[in-house]
Design a protein around this motif. Structure first.
Motif, PDB file in Angstrom:
ATOM      1  N   GLU A  64      38.624  44.342  44.039  1.00  0.00           N
ATOM      2  CA  GLU A  64      39.666  45.363  43.908  1.00  0.00           C
ATOM      3  C   GLU A  64      40.177  45.326  42.470  1.00  0.00           C
ATOM      4  O   GLU A  64      40.210  44.269  41.848  1.00  0.00           O
ATOM      5  N   THR A  65      40.576  46.463  41.938  1.00  0.00           N
ATOM      6  CA  THR A  65      40.794  46.574  40.494  1.00  0.00           C
ATOM      7  C   THR A  65      41.777  45.553  39.918  1.00  0.00           C
ATOM      8  O   THR A  65      41.524  44.995  38.852  1.00  0.00           O
ATOM      9  N   ASN A  66      42.896  45.317  40.593  1.00  0.00           N
ATOM     10  CA  ASN A  66      43.857  44.343  40.064  1.00  0.00           C
ATOM     11  C   ASN A  66      43.270  42.942  40.055  1.00  0.00           C
ATOM     12  O   ASN A  66      43.441  42.182  39.091  1.00  0.00           O
ATOM     13  N   GLU A  67      42.557  42.598  41.134  1.00  0.00           N
ATOM     14  CA  GLU A  67      41.911  41.288  41.205  1.00  0.00           C
ATOM     15  C   GLU A  67      40.781  41.202  40.188  1.00  0.00           C
ATOM     16  O   GLU A  67      40.555  40.153  39.569  1.00  0.00           O
ATOM     17  N   LEU A 110      40.614  42.634  37.230  1.00  0.00           N
ATOM     18  CA  LEU A 110      41.194  42.364  35.917  1.00  0.00           C
ATOM     19  C   LEU A 110      41.677  40.915  35.817  1.00  0.00           C
ATOM     20  O   LEU A 110      41.534  40.273  34.764  1.00  0.00           O
ATOM     21  N   LYS A 111      42.235  40.417  36.902  1.00  0.00           N
ATOM     22  CA  LYS A 111      42.702  39.025  36.920  1.00  0.00           C
ATOM     23  C   LYS A 111      41.536  38.075  36.668  1.00  0.00           C
ATOM     24  O   LYS A 111      41.643  37.121  35.890  1.00  0.00           O
ATOM     25  N   ARG A 125      40.260  38.334  33.015  1.00  0.00           N
ATOM     26  CA  ARG A 125      41.158  37.608  32.103  1.00  0.00           C
ATOM     27  C   ARG A 125      40.968  36.099  32.241  1.00  0.00           C
ATOM     28  O   ARG A 125      41.093  35.356  31.253  1.00  0.00           O
ATOM     29  N   ALA A 177      37.115  52.009  38.486  1.00  0.00           N
ATOM     30  CA  ALA A 177      37.225  50.565  38.286  1.00  0.00           C
ATOM     31  C   ALA A 177      36.561  50.148  36.981  1.00  0.00           C
ATOM     32  O   ALA A 177      37.100  49.336  36.220  1.00  0.00           O
ATOM     33  N   THR A 224      38.787  51.159  34.175  1.00  0.00           N
ATOM     34  CA  THR A 224      39.941  50.259  34.108  1.00  0.00           C
ATOM     35  C   THR A 224      39.580  48.975  33.380  1.00  0.00           C
ATOM     36  O   THR A 224      40.333  48.484  32.526  1.00  0.00           O
ATOM     37  N   ALA A 261      40.944  47.967  29.544  1.00  0.00           N
ATOM     38  CA  ALA A 261      41.747  46.755  29.350  1.00  0.00           C
ATOM     39  C   ALA A 261      41.431  46.111  28.011  1.00  0.00           C
ATOM     40  O   ALA A 261      42.236  45.342  27.472  1.00  0.00           O
TER      41      ALA A 261
END
Length: 407
Positions: A219-222, A224-225, A228, A249, A252, A256
């Motif tokens: 999932e997109t937030n995960e 990116l996490k 990083r 995605a 995104t 970033a």
């Protein structure tokens, strides 16, 4: 219905152009082309009372090319039909409802040409091939890599050990497979830490830059996490399954701007690309991926094609170890590699016959390579890959560790 056919229309530099293949359903190619044009832009399945001259004049696309023999059409779309920097919206138009229209049996989007305004609305690759070569320090040969197998099942330390063996065996790149993310038996964070630790060890021992591509698909937030986390632990690359994750995605992740090389896996592409009469070509998917910002795209080919390619590559390597000009030695090398593929084995017989009939001539490597590409009917992308790999003059054999990892 508005007239969308204009064979005299000369596309503008600002137009977005699509090329389609049509399989007709008891209608003319002109009528089918009109339906594709209207449904992918300002029209719908029936006449509408809210259509006006202003809309038609400024936004109506033009079917400017029709090949009735091949059932191929080209449509030019005004750039203002699309939101800049929004690939889902663009594809909802030119690759959306049109695939379900009953007026055609099949429809295939063959190619897209994007205008500069749309190209500039996406970041595109941050590194590309030149940037990747700068990172790796490898300038005059292909980058050679492998994928950790089995796809699923290894724990974090076992995964890292396979990667280490591949790197110290002579390979440059090791990557996760498409369905390895963060599993109960192989946690993403732990895997990244262990594998990067072994990467550092391999770099120290070999004096070479080594690459690990962890799969951040989630999932997109995960996602990116995880990307990083890779960056924070000294990683240089990430991999994403672009089809299953989706274009948003991917965008995104690229937007970033984490300073990581993005490797694209195309898992799921065959749902669009496999049917030669319907869907979307890999060319289109590749263009979109590059436009949004992947630095490299994983490309494979069918099993028999791959066997043929391996045959060609190994043959070339062995021929370098022999005196290429001597046809008898070439023939012996060819015979030894018949087992590498059913298709290759059949075609090798013809090559041997040719070698015998030209025994008085010196055959250079390029001539034999060309003949093999032709005889084995290798696809264009395979030929290009072969050319890239075979242009490596180093002649360095792979260490046994690398051969084991490649199996």
């Amino acid at each position: 219905m508005l007239n969308y056919i204009d064979l005299k229309y000369k596309p503008l530099k600002t137009d977005l152009i699509c090329e389609f293949y049509l399989e007709l359903n008891n209608i003319t190619v002109e009528k089918a082309a009109s339906h594709v044009a209207l449904e992918s832009s300002i029209g719908t399945w029936t006449d509408i009372g809210t259509m006006n001259k202003r809309i038609a004049k400024t936004l109506k696309p033009s079917v400017f090319y029709i090949n009735k023999k091949e059932n191929i059409i080209k449509i030019a779309y005004n750039e203002n039909l699309f939101e800049k920097g929004n690939m889902p919206e663009i594809l909802s138009s030119i690759a959306g409802n049109i695939f379900g229209m009953s007026v055609v049996k099949n429809l295939r989007l063959l190619d897209i040409s994007f205008p500069e305004s749309i190209v500039k609305s996406f970041k595109g690759p941050r590194f590309g091939i030149n940037g990747i070569r700068k990172i790796t320090g490898i300038k005059n040969r292909p980058l050679i890599g492998t994928i950790v197998k089995p796809k699923l099942g290894l724990n974090e330390k076992e995964h890292a050990k396979v990667a280490y063996d591949a790197w110290t065996g002579g390979l440059d790149i090791v990557k996760d497979d498409e369905n390895l993310t963060s599993m109960k038996f192989n946690n993403f964070n732990k895997r990244v830490i262990e594998t990067l630790k072994m990467r550092n060890k391999a770099e120290k021992e070999t004096g070479q830059t080594k690459i690990y591509m962890p799969n951040v698909t989630a999932e997109t937030n995960e996602m990116l996490k995880r990307a990083r986390f890779v960056k924070a632990n000294g990683g240089r690359y990430v991999m994403i399954d672009i089809i299953t994750s989706g274009w948003s995605a991917l965008q995104t992740l690229r937007n970033a701007d984490l300073g990581l090389v993005i490797h694209a896996h195309r898992a799921g592409h065959a749902a669009f690309t496999r049917d030669e009469k319907h869907g979307i070509t890999m060319l289109v998917i590749a263009k979109i991926a590059r436009l949004i910002g992947v630095d490299q795209l994983q490309a494979l080919f069918n099993t028999e094609g791959f066997e043929s390619f391996l045959f060609l590559l190994q043959l070339d390597i062995d021929m370098r170890r022999q005196q290429v000009g001597e046809h008898r030695r070439i023939a012996n090398v060819v015979r030894r590699h018949q087992y590498l593929g059913r298709q290759a084995a059949a075609e090798v017989d013809e090559l041997l016959e040719l070698l015998q009939t030209r025994a008085h001539q010196r055959l250079d490597l390029e001539a034999v390579r060309f003949l093999l590409c032709y005889r084995l009917d290798l696809r264009l992308e395979v030929r290009l890959l072969a050319d890239d790999l075979l242009n490596d003059e180093s002649g360095e054999p792979l260490h046994q560790n690398a051969r084991t990892a490649l199996r």
